[in-house]
Design a protein around this motif. Structure first.
Motif, PDB file in Angstrom:
ATOM      1  N   ARG A 435     -67.218-127.596-100.305  1.00  0.00           N
ATOM      2  CA  ARG A 435     -65.974-127.950-100.977  1.00  0.00           C
ATOM      3  C   ARG A 435     -64.806-127.395-100.161  1.00  0.00           C
ATOM      4  O   ARG A 435     -64.678-126.175-100.006  1.00  0.00           O
ATOM      5  CB  ARG A 435     -65.981-127.328-102.365  1.00  0.00           C
ATOM      6  CG  ARG A 435     -64.999-127.960-103.264  1.00  0.00           C
ATOM      7  CD  ARG A 435     -65.460-127.793-104.679  1.00  0.00           C
ATOM      8  NE  ARG A 435     -64.581-128.578-105.513  1.00  0.00           N
ATOM      9  CZ  ARG A 435     -64.543-128.466-106.813  1.00  0.00           C
ATOM     10  NH1 ARG A 435     -65.347-127.644-107.445  1.00  0.00           N
ATOM     11  NH2 ARG A 435     -63.716-129.200-107.497  1.00  0.00           N
ATOM     12  N   CYS A 436     -63.994-128.293 -99.649  1.00  0.00           N
ATOM     13  CA  CYS A 436     -62.910-127.869 -98.748  1.00  0.00           C
ATOM     14  C   CYS A 436     -61.977-126.893 -99.459  1.00  0.00           C
ATOM     15  O   CYS A 436     -61.582-127.114-100.609  1.00  0.00           O
ATOM     16  CB  CYS A 436     -62.135-129.101 -98.290  1.00  0.00           C
ATOM     17  SG  CYS A 436     -60.785-128.697 -97.190  1.00  0.00           S
ATOM     18  N   SER A 437     -61.610-125.819 -98.777  1.00  0.00           N
ATOM     19  CA  SER A 437     -60.762-124.802 -99.404  1.00  0.00           C
ATOM     20  C   SER A 437     -59.292-125.227 -99.464  1.00  0.00           C
ATOM     21  O   SER A 437     -58.472-124.508-100.008  1.00  0.00           O
ATOM     22  CB  SER A 437     -60.891-123.475 -98.653  1.00  0.00           C
ATOM     23  OG  SER A 437     -60.465-123.649 -97.322  1.00  0.00           O
ATOM     24  N   HIS A 438     -58.966-126.395 -98.922  1.00  0.00           N
ATOM     25  CA  HIS A 438     -57.583-126.869 -99.030  1.00  0.00           C
ATOM     26  C   HIS A 438     -57.352-127.456-100.427  1.00  0.00           C
ATOM     27  O   HIS A 438     -56.701-126.839-101.255  1.00  0.00           O
ATOM     28  CB  HIS A 438     -57.288-127.904 -97.938  1.00  0.00           C
ATOM     29  CG  HIS A 438     -55.912-128.489 -98.030  1.00  0.00           C
ATOM     30  ND1 HIS A 438     -55.674-129.843 -97.931  1.00  0.00           N
ATOM     31  CD2 HIS A 438     -54.704-127.905 -98.218  1.00  0.00           C
ATOM     32  CE1 HIS A 438     -54.373-130.060 -98.037  1.00  0.00           C
ATOM     33  NE2 HIS A 438     -53.761-128.907 -98.209  1.00  0.00           N
ATOM     34  N   LEU A 439     -57.940-128.618-100.703  1.00  0.00           N
ATOM     35  CA  LEU A 439     -57.753-129.220-102.024  1.00  0.00           C
ATOM     36  C   LEU A 439     -59.067-129.725-102.609  1.00  0.00           C
ATOM     37  O   LEU A 439     -59.051-130.594-103.489  1.00  0.00           O
ATOM     38  CB  LEU A 439     -56.728-130.357-101.942  1.00  0.00           C
ATOM     39  CG  LEU A 439     -55.270-129.904-101.798  1.00  0.00           C
ATOM     40  CD1 LEU A 439     -54.352-131.083-101.504  1.00  0.00           C
ATOM     41  CD2 LEU A 439     -54.784-129.180-103.042  1.00  0.00           C
ATOM     42  N   GLY A 440     -60.168-129.232-102.123  1.00  0.00           N
ATOM     43  CA  GLY A 440     -61.434-129.463-102.815  1.00  0.00           C
ATOM     44  C   GLY A 440     -62.234-130.691-102.415  1.00  0.00           C
ATOM     45  O   GLY A 440     -63.243-130.990-103.053  1.00  0.00           O
ATOM     46  N   CYS A 441     -61.866-131.441-101.388  1.00  0.00           N
ATOM     47  CA  CYS A 441     -62.675-132.610-100.993  1.00  0.00           C
ATOM     48  C   CYS A 441     -64.010-132.149-100.399  1.00  0.00           C
ATOM     49  O   CYS A 441     -64.157-131.005 -99.971  1.00  0.00           O
ATOM     50  CB  CYS A 441     -61.945-133.450 -99.951  1.00  0.00           C
ATOM     51  SG  CYS A 441     -60.507-134.293-100.586  1.00  0.00           S
ATOM     52  N   GLN A 442     -64.955-133.084-100.377  1.00  0.00           N
ATOM     53  CA  GLN A 442     -66.296-132.786 -99.860  1.00  0.00           C
ATOM     54  C   GLN A 442     -66.300-132.831 -98.329  1.00  0.00           C
ATOM     55  O   GLN A 442     -65.875-133.822 -97.733  1.00  0.00           O
ATOM     56  CB  GLN A 442     -67.240-133.851-100.419  1.00  0.00           C
ATOM     57  CG  GLN A 442     -68.556-133.930 -99.755  1.00  0.00           C
ATOM     58  CD  GLN A 442     -69.630-133.195-100.562  1.00  0.00           C
ATOM     59  OE1 GLN A 442     -69.350-132.552-101.552  1.00  0.00           O
ATOM     60  NE2 GLN A 442     -70.845-133.297-100.114  1.00  0.00           N
ATOM     61  N   GLU A 453     -66.187-131.035 -91.363  1.00  0.00           N
ATOM     62  CA  GLU A 453     -64.838-131.605 -91.364  1.00  0.00           C
ATOM     63  C   GLU A 453     -64.495-132.216 -92.715  1.00  0.00           C
ATOM     64  O   GLU A 453     -65.378-132.731 -93.411  1.00  0.00           O
ATOM     65  CB  GLU A 453     -64.739-132.717 -90.312  1.00  0.00           C
ATOM     66  CG  GLU A 453     -64.979-132.237 -88.907  1.00  0.00           C
ATOM     67  CD  GLU A 453     -64.814-133.329 -87.863  1.00  0.00           C
ATOM     68  OE1 GLU A 453     -64.731-132.981 -86.681  1.00  0.00           O
ATOM     69  OE2 GLU A 453     -64.773-134.531 -88.229  1.00  0.00           O
ATOM     70  N   CYS A 454     -63.215-132.183 -93.018  1.00  0.00           N
ATOM     71  CA  CYS A 454     -62.770-132.761 -94.284  1.00  0.00           C
ATOM     72  C   CYS A 454     -62.101-134.112 -94.027  1.00  0.00           C
ATOM     73  O   CYS A 454     -61.095-134.179 -93.317  1.00  0.00           O
ATOM     74  CB  CYS A 454     -61.784-131.820 -94.962  1.00  0.00           C
ATOM     75  SG  CYS A 454     -61.260-132.484 -96.537  1.00  0.00           S
ATOM     76  N   PRO A 455     -62.639-135.183 -94.626  1.00  0.00           N
ATOM     77  CA  PRO A 455     -62.037-136.499 -94.397  1.00  0.00           C
ATOM     78  C   PRO A 455     -60.672-136.666 -95.065  1.00  0.00           C
ATOM     79  O   PRO A 455     -59.938-137.576 -94.717  1.00  0.00           O
ATOM     80  CB  PRO A 455     -63.050-137.479 -95.004  1.00  0.00           C
ATOM     81  CG  PRO A 455     -63.896-136.672 -95.913  1.00  0.00           C
ATOM     82  CD  PRO A 455     -63.831-135.248 -95.483  1.00  0.00           C
ATOM     83  N   CYS A 456     -60.338-135.785 -96.017  1.00  0.00           N
ATOM     84  CA  CYS A 456     -59.060-135.989 -96.731  1.00  0.00           C
ATOM     85  C   CYS A 456     -57.855-135.701 -95.836  1.00  0.00           C
ATOM     86  O   CYS A 456     -57.035-136.586 -95.609  1.00  0.00           O
ATOM     87  CB  CYS A 456     -59.016-135.123 -97.981  1.00  0.00           C
ATOM     88  SG  CYS A 456     -60.140-135.744 -99.235  1.00  0.00           S
ATOM     89  N   HIS A 457     -57.759-134.457 -95.337  1.00  0.00           N
ATOM     90  CA  HIS A 457     -56.576-134.128 -94.520  1.00  0.00           C
ATOM     91  C   HIS A 457     -56.948-133.481 -93.200  1.00  0.00           C
ATOM     92  O   HIS A 457     -56.084-132.978 -92.489  1.00  0.00           O
ATOM     93  CB  HIS A 457     -55.630-133.213 -95.312  1.00  0.00           C
ATOM     94  CG  HIS A 457     -55.473-133.640 -96.728  1.00  0.00           C
ATOM     95  ND1 HIS A 457     -56.040-132.978 -97.783  1.00  0.00           N
ATOM     96  CD2 HIS A 457     -54.872-134.741 -97.237  1.00  0.00           C
ATOM     97  CE1 HIS A 457     -55.784-133.635 -98.896  1.00  0.00           C
ATOM     98  NE2 HIS A 457     -55.090-134.703 -98.601  1.00  0.00           N
ATOM     99  N   GLY A 458     -58.273-133.434 -92.904  1.00  0.00           N
ATOM    100  CA  GLY A 458     -58.688-133.053 -91.557  1.00  0.00           C
ATOM    101  C   GLY A 458     -58.934-131.577 -91.313  1.00  0.00           C
ATOM    102  O   GLY A 458     -59.055-131.174 -90.158  1.00  0.00           O
ATOM    103  N   SER A 459     -59.030-130.741 -92.364  1.00  0.00           N
ATOM    104  CA  SER A 459     -59.413-129.340 -92.104  1.00  0.00           C
ATOM    105  C   SER A 459     -60.803-129.320 -91.487  1.00  0.00           C
ATOM    106  O   SER A 459     -61.643-130.170 -91.798  1.00  0.00           O
ATOM    107  CB  SER A 459     -59.434-128.539 -93.404  1.00  0.00           C
ATOM    108  OG  SER A 459     -58.136-128.403 -93.898  1.00  0.00           O
ATOM    109  N   ARG A 460     -61.057-128.309 -90.638  1.00  0.00           N
ATOM    110  CA  ARG A 460     -62.363-128.192 -89.984  1.00  0.00           C
ATOM    111  C   ARG A 460     -62.833-126.751 -90.058  1.00  0.00           C
ATOM    112  O   ARG A 460     -62.027-125.818 -90.035  1.00  0.00           O
ATOM    113  CB  ARG A 460     -62.287-128.649 -88.530  1.00  0.00           C
ATOM    114  CG  ARG A 460     -61.876-130.094 -88.410  1.00  0.00           C
ATOM    115  CD  ARG A 460     -61.669-130.524 -86.972  1.00  0.00           C
ATOM    116  NE  ARG A 460     -62.907-130.675 -86.251  1.00  0.00           N
ATOM    117  CZ  ARG A 460     -63.292-129.925 -85.229  1.00  0.00           C
ATOM    118  NH1 ARG A 460     -62.530-128.912 -84.820  1.00  0.00           N
ATOM    119  NH2 ARG A 460     -64.435-130.136 -84.613  1.00  0.00           N
TER     120      ARG A 460
END
Ligand SMILES: Cc1cc2nc3c(=O)[nH]c(=O)nc-3n(C[C@H](O)[C@H](O)[C@H](O)COP(=O)(O)OP(=O)(O)OC[C@H]3O[C@@H](n4cnc5c(N)ncnc54)[C@H](O)[C@@H]3O)c2cc1C
Ligand code: FES
Length: 481
Positions: A435-442, A453-460
């Motif tokens: 669960r991405c620590s930015h806004l919770g995307c998978q 990698e997060c497909p929502c806003h690109g955190s890695r």
């Protein structure tokens, strides 16, 4: 393997911020944008410090292809129809002037960074009409552009637009040199900004003005940058033994090739994907196959990948962070053209900080984007939902771990939680919270880069869950029993 730029330059480490300090302007991020902005502010007599989560140049700037050009694909026809001729002309003038500013900064500071003036080409394999239209649009905006029917590339093209008097350089040699006389704190991650207080993981800064030059802004509300940008990732190789090119080239099709020289290397890139959408991998393989086809016998000397933030309308956001934060400024959404647009940002933001009129600011204004009320509520809800389900001492049963093969990554479900498991070639298990620590995307696996990698806003995140790229600022590690 890291980039050609990283392998052929180095900088002395800087101190971490300790305690509380005061300054006129705090600049967050020591990439090209942050360092150019701090340089320009300092030149104008404004006291400033740069806060860098990692090392100077550790972000995209160290992994770019470093073409300094105002030719950002076939952009000018579209800009005229979308923004009108006046704003399209602002975009063209600001980016064209940026090339001259590089030349002047490099000369006046005697920076040895292999700056080389050369033409830039955007070619097509498909349709000459779009090239004709772009040449006309560029000429209407007073750009020195020409229609070209043939190039010296090792494959036929239908046509190309040539922009004269563009340039290339070694981005890190330039950056490290420019940063030498600036106050930069390394290994100092900003974790919050409230009014004029910038809080980091090691100290804090009281600043009259704050500049977010951190690639992708991490303060979600206000600003709502996460609603207006995603990230695209590209793969690059530097070839030895390939024919060099007589300028810089880019296919107008985003799946096509990008080429430039650096000394005796040919820097070669092809295609991209939304960050978080490369579970199977294969981008390096495709790139290397194409290189072998065009340049038989060439050798891959370096290979690397990187991503940039893409704005919805393909124009960066440079200006006030939001309508409710008059002393916060931002520069982001460079759409893979951050060499000139970082320079543009440094001038626009310095003008704004000094309270001066900036003739090029309108087209880049972040306030052109207005989030819908529903989207703002969504943002708040998602923020609340992004809690970490993992307690200290989490364990995954052996039966579930045994399903994962060496050199494989999978998402495994256990006790209502999803765990990203990577088993390395030696059979060692590395786990993260997906669960991405930015806004919770998978999060999803990138098989080329061995990263989550997060497909929502690109955190890695790396295989242990440590943040590699924002907007996330917290790790997604799991502590095992
Ligand atoms: C493959 C590729 C090729 C490209 N080629 C070109 C090209 O040929 N020409 C061109 O014009 N552009 C190109 N670009 C785009 C260009 O490289 C980027 O737009 C530019 O480097 C961005 O600079 P930046 O300073 O905004 O970001 P960065 O270089 O990423 O710098 C941001 C810095 O902020 C730091 N940071 C982040 N969060 C925090 C925090 N919370 N606290 C403190 N510090 C923080 C990061 O560690 C980083 O060092 C390319 C991009 C890619 C991906
Ligand atoms: S980067 Fe925004 S949710 Fe992951």
């Amino acid at each position: 393997m890291s980039s050609l730029w990283r392998e052929t330059s180095k900088s002395e480490p800087r101190e971490r911020l300790q305690g509380e300090i005061k300054t006129d302007t705090a600049v967050i991020g020591a990439g090209l944008c942050g360092i150019l902005t701090a340089y320009e502010l300092t030149r104008r007599g404004i006291d400033c410090v740069v806060l860098e989560a990692d090392r100077i140049g550790s972000g995209v700037t160290g992994d770019t292809t470093a073409k300094i050009t105002a030719q950002h694909g076939l952009i000018y026809g579209r800009l005229i129809s979308q923004f009108g001729k006046e704003q399209a002309a602002q975009y063209a003038a600001a980016n064209s002037l940026a090339i001259g500013r590089y030349r002047r900064i490099i000369e006046s500071n005697s920076i040895d960074c292999d700056f080389s003036e050369q033409p830039n080409y955007v070619y097509t394999l498909e349709d000459t009409e779009k090239i004709e239209n772009e040449v006309k649009a560029a000429k209407d905006l007073e750009i020195d552009a020409e229609y070209v029917a043939e190039t010296t590339l090792p494959f036929p093209v239908k046509a190309a637009v040539r922009f004269n008097n563009q340039a290339s350089f070694h981005p890190l040699k330039f950056l490290y040199s420019l940063a030498e006389n600036l106050t930069v704190y390394e290994n100092t991650r900003v974790v919050n900004v409230e009014d004029h207080t910038v809080t980091t993981d090691s100290g804090s800064v009281e600043a009259q003005k704050v500049v977010f030059a951190c690639h992708y802004p991490f303060i979600n509300v206000p600003g709502y940058y996460f609603l207006r940008m995603h990230q695209q990732r590209s793969y690059v190789i530097a070839l030895e033994g390939a024919d060099l090119v007589d300028g810089m080239y880019r296919d107008e099709n985003s799946d096509g090739l990008s080429l430039r020289n650096y000394n005796n290397f040919l820097i070669f890139s092809k295609g991209d994907h939304r960050t978080g959408k490369n579970e199977k991998g294969g981008f390096y393989r495709t790139l290397e196959e194409k290189a072998a086809e065009l340049y038989p016998g060439c050798r891959v000397a370096y290979r690397w990948s990187a991503q940039d933030a893409q704005s919805e309308d393909m124009v960066p956001y440079i200006g006030k962070y939001s309508a409710t934060t008059p002393d916060w400024f931002v520069a982001t959404g460079f759409n893979k053209w951050g060499m000139t647009t970082s320079m543009v940002s440094s001038v626009i933001l310095s003008d704004m900080i000094e309270g001066r009129f900036s003739p090029y600011s309108e087209v880049f204004s972040p306030q052109r984007f207005k989030p819908a009320a529903g989207a703002m509520k969504f943002a708040q809800d998602v923020k609340e939902a992004a809690v970490n389900l993992f307690k200290q001492g989490f364990t995954l049963p052996d039966a579930k771990l045994n399903d994962v093969q060496p050199n494989e990554a999978r998402i495994v479900e256990h006790e209502e939680a999803k765990v990203g498991v990577y088993k390395d070639p030696g059979g060692n298990v590395h786990m993260i919270n997906t669960r991405c620590s930015h806004l919770g995307c998978q999060l999803a696996w990138n098989a080329d880069d061995l990263a989550w990698e997060c497909p929502c806003h690109g955190s890695r995140f790396d295989i242990e869950g440590k943040v590699l790229n924002g907007p996330a600022i917290k790790d997604v590690s799991i502590t095992e029993n």
